[in-house]
Design a protein around this motif. Structure first.
Motif, short mmCIF file in Angstrom:
data_model
loop_
_atom_site.label_atom_id
_atom_site.label_comp_id
_atom_site.label_asym_id
_atom_site.label_seq_id
_atom_site.Cartn_x
_atom_site.Cartn_y
_atom_site.Cartn_z
N LEU A 150 0.82 -1.21 0.00
CA LEU A 150 0.00 0.00 0.00
C LEU A 150 0.86 1.27 0.00
O LEU A 150 0.48 2.28 -0.59
CB LEU A 150 -0.93 0.00 1.21
CG LEU A 150 -2.04 -1.06 1.19
CD1 LEU A 150 -2.74 -1.12 2.55
CD2 LEU A 150 -3.05 -0.79 0.08
N THR A 151 2.02 1.20 0.65
CA THR A 151 2.91 2.36 0.67
C THR A 151 3.53 2.59 -0.70
O THR A 151 3.60 3.73 -1.19
CB THR A 151 4.03 2.15 1.71
OG1 THR A 151 3.44 1.88 2.99
CG2 THR A 151 4.90 3.39 1.82
N LYS A 154 0.89 3.90 -3.07
CA LYS A 154 0.63 5.32 -2.83
C LYS A 154 1.70 6.18 -3.47
O LYS A 154 1.40 7.23 -4.07
CB LYS A 154 0.56 5.59 -1.33
CG LYS A 154 0.15 7.02 -0.97
CD LYS A 154 -1.32 7.26 -1.31
CE LYS A 154 -1.80 8.59 -0.79
NZ LYS A 154 -3.26 8.77 -0.98
N THR A 157 1.07 6.29 -7.10
CA THR A 157 -0.16 7.04 -7.38
C THR A 157 0.11 8.54 -7.33
O THR A 157 -0.39 9.31 -8.16
CB THR A 157 -1.25 6.66 -6.37
OG1 THR A 157 -1.51 5.25 -6.47
CG2 THR A 157 -2.54 7.42 -6.62
N ARG A 158 0.91 8.97 -6.36
CA ARG A 158 1.24 10.40 -6.26
C ARG A 158 1.94 10.91 -7.52
O ARG A 158 1.77 12.06 -7.91
CB ARG A 158 2.16 10.64 -5.06
CG ARG A 158 1.48 10.59 -3.71
CD ARG A 158 2.35 11.26 -2.66
NE ARG A 158 1.85 11.04 -1.32
CZ ARG A 158 2.32 10.14 -0.47
NH1 ARG A 158 3.33 9.37 -0.85
NH2 ARG A 158 1.81 10.00 0.73
N MET A 200 -3.25 5.58 6.67
CA MET A 200 -4.27 5.99 5.70
C MET A 200 -4.76 7.39 6.03
O MET A 200 -4.92 8.24 5.14
CB MET A 200 -5.44 5.01 5.72
CG MET A 200 -5.24 3.77 4.88
SD MET A 200 -6.72 2.72 4.89
CE MET A 200 -6.11 1.30 3.98
N GLY A 203 -2.34 9.90 4.88
CA GLY A 203 -2.07 9.94 3.45
C GLY A 203 -0.79 9.26 3.05
O GLY A 203 -0.25 9.54 1.97
N TRP A 204 -0.29 8.35 3.88
CA TRP A 204 0.99 7.70 3.60
C TRP A 204 0.84 6.36 2.90
O TRP A 204 1.82 5.85 2.36
CB TRP A 204 1.77 7.50 4.91
CG TRP A 204 2.15 8.78 5.59
CD1 TRP A 204 2.12 10.04 5.05
CD2 TRP A 204 2.61 8.93 6.93
NE1 TRP A 204 2.53 10.97 5.98
CE2 TRP A 204 2.84 10.32 7.15
CE3 TRP A 204 2.85 8.04 7.98
CZ2 TRP A 204 3.29 10.81 8.36
CZ3 TRP A 204 3.30 8.53 9.19
CH2 TRP A 204 3.53 9.91 9.38
N VAL A 205 -0.33 5.77 2.96
CA VAL A 205 -0.57 4.51 2.25
C VAL A 205 -1.84 4.65 1.41
O VAL A 205 -2.67 5.53 1.67
CB VAL A 205 -0.72 3.31 3.22
CG1 VAL A 205 0.52 3.15 4.09
CG2 VAL A 205 -1.96 3.43 4.08
N ALA A 206 -1.96 3.81 0.41
CA ALA A 206 -3.13 3.87 -0.46
C ALA A 206 -4.41 3.60 0.32
O ALA A 206 -4.45 2.77 1.22
CB ALA A 206 -2.98 2.85 -1.59
N THR A 207 -5.44 4.32 -0.03
CA THR A 207 -6.75 4.13 0.59
C THR A 207 -7.45 2.92 -0.03
O THR A 207 -7.04 2.43 -1.09
CB THR A 207 -7.62 5.37 0.37
OG1 THR A 207 -7.87 5.50 -1.05
CG2 THR A 207 -6.94 6.62 0.90
N GLU A 210 -8.34 3.80 -3.56
CA GLU A 210 -7.19 3.80 -4.47
C GLU A 210 -6.77 2.37 -4.81
O GLU A 210 -6.42 2.07 -5.96
CB GLU A 210 -6.03 4.57 -3.86
CG GLU A 210 -6.26 6.08 -3.82
CD GLU A 210 -5.23 6.82 -3.00
OE1 GLU A 210 -4.99 8.01 -3.29
OE2 GLU A 210 -4.67 6.22 -2.05
#
Length: 231
Positions: A150-151, A154, A157-158, A200, A203-207, A210
């Motif tokens: 997830l990290t 993310k 994704t950014r 989450m 905002g450090w790992v994907a929701t 996402e």
């Protein structure tokens, strides 16, 4: 190591008070959909990525065995760990050779310390961009895999980057004590769940949204990678 040192990776039941059943259910969904992605797809990706840490050499040995057995893999990326850990070892080619590495072309090591998973993920993204990597498999211990996945997701994704990310958990029994804490996977999973939920919010790992959007894209655009007919 000092057995009396506080180990925030290990949490008690009361440390999870405040989270809702719905939040725990979202983590369970994430664990399920990540860990059930076909690991066989890792044989056909561009790069194999290792997130090191906690003195867990089995992350490295598992990935090195895969790397040596599969010449189709073009890159082996090794993210550095946290020098503050008592079991930290500087990752060098000589150290990797002692663990079985023979094929060094395509091997890249993170030179700077990475005290947290976010810094490891940022380095992975930079390597993907710099080397034109189109797909990767992510190797880490099973208890830690969902949070790392997830990290990393993310971080991509950014940057507006999408590529197949295949989970490839290291083969290790869940009751094996982790060198850094002497805790087992059973002990550490609750702390991983708490971190996922906490991160989450930061905002450090994907929701969950996402992750769901990413997996819809992955399954719709890379079915051939995920589901290959037997040769």
């Amino acid at each position: 190591m000092n057995p009396h040192r506080a180990t925030p990776r290990i949490v008690r039941e009361e440390d999870l008070v405040g989270f809702t059943a719905g939040q725990f259910l979202e983590v369970m969904k994430a664990l399920t959909v990540i860990l059930t992605l076909p690991q066989s797809a890792a044989d056909h990706v561009d790069a194999l990525v290792i997130a090191t840490g906690q003195g867990e050499d089995w992350r490295l040995t598992h990935a090195i065995r895969t790397w040596e057995a599969n010449p189709e893999l073009r890159y082996l990326l090794v993210a550095n760990g946290n020098p503050a850990e008592e079991t930290y070892v500087k990752i060098t080619l000589d150290y990797l050779r002692s663990l079985g590495l023979r094929r060094i072309n395509g091997v890249y090591l993170q030179a700077e310390p990475a005290p947290n998973t976010g810094l490891q993920a940022a380095w992975i993204v930079r390597q993907v961009q710099a080397r034109g990597i189109t797909s990767l498999a992510l190797t880490v211990s099973p208890y830690h895999l969902a949070r790392v996945y997830l990290t990393v997701l993310k971080a991509f994704t950014r940057r507006g980057i999408r590529l197949p990310i295949i989970p490839l958990p290291a083969a290790v029994p869940p009751d094996t004590p982790v060198p850094e804490t002497r805790a087992t996977a059973y002990d550490l999973v609750p702390g991983e769940v708490k971190r996922i939920l906490t991160y989450m919010d930061k905002g450090w790992v994907a929701t969950p949204e996402e992750l769901q959007q990413y997996l819809q894209w992955l399954w719709s655009h890379h079915t051939a990678l995920l589901v290959r007919a037997p040769v």
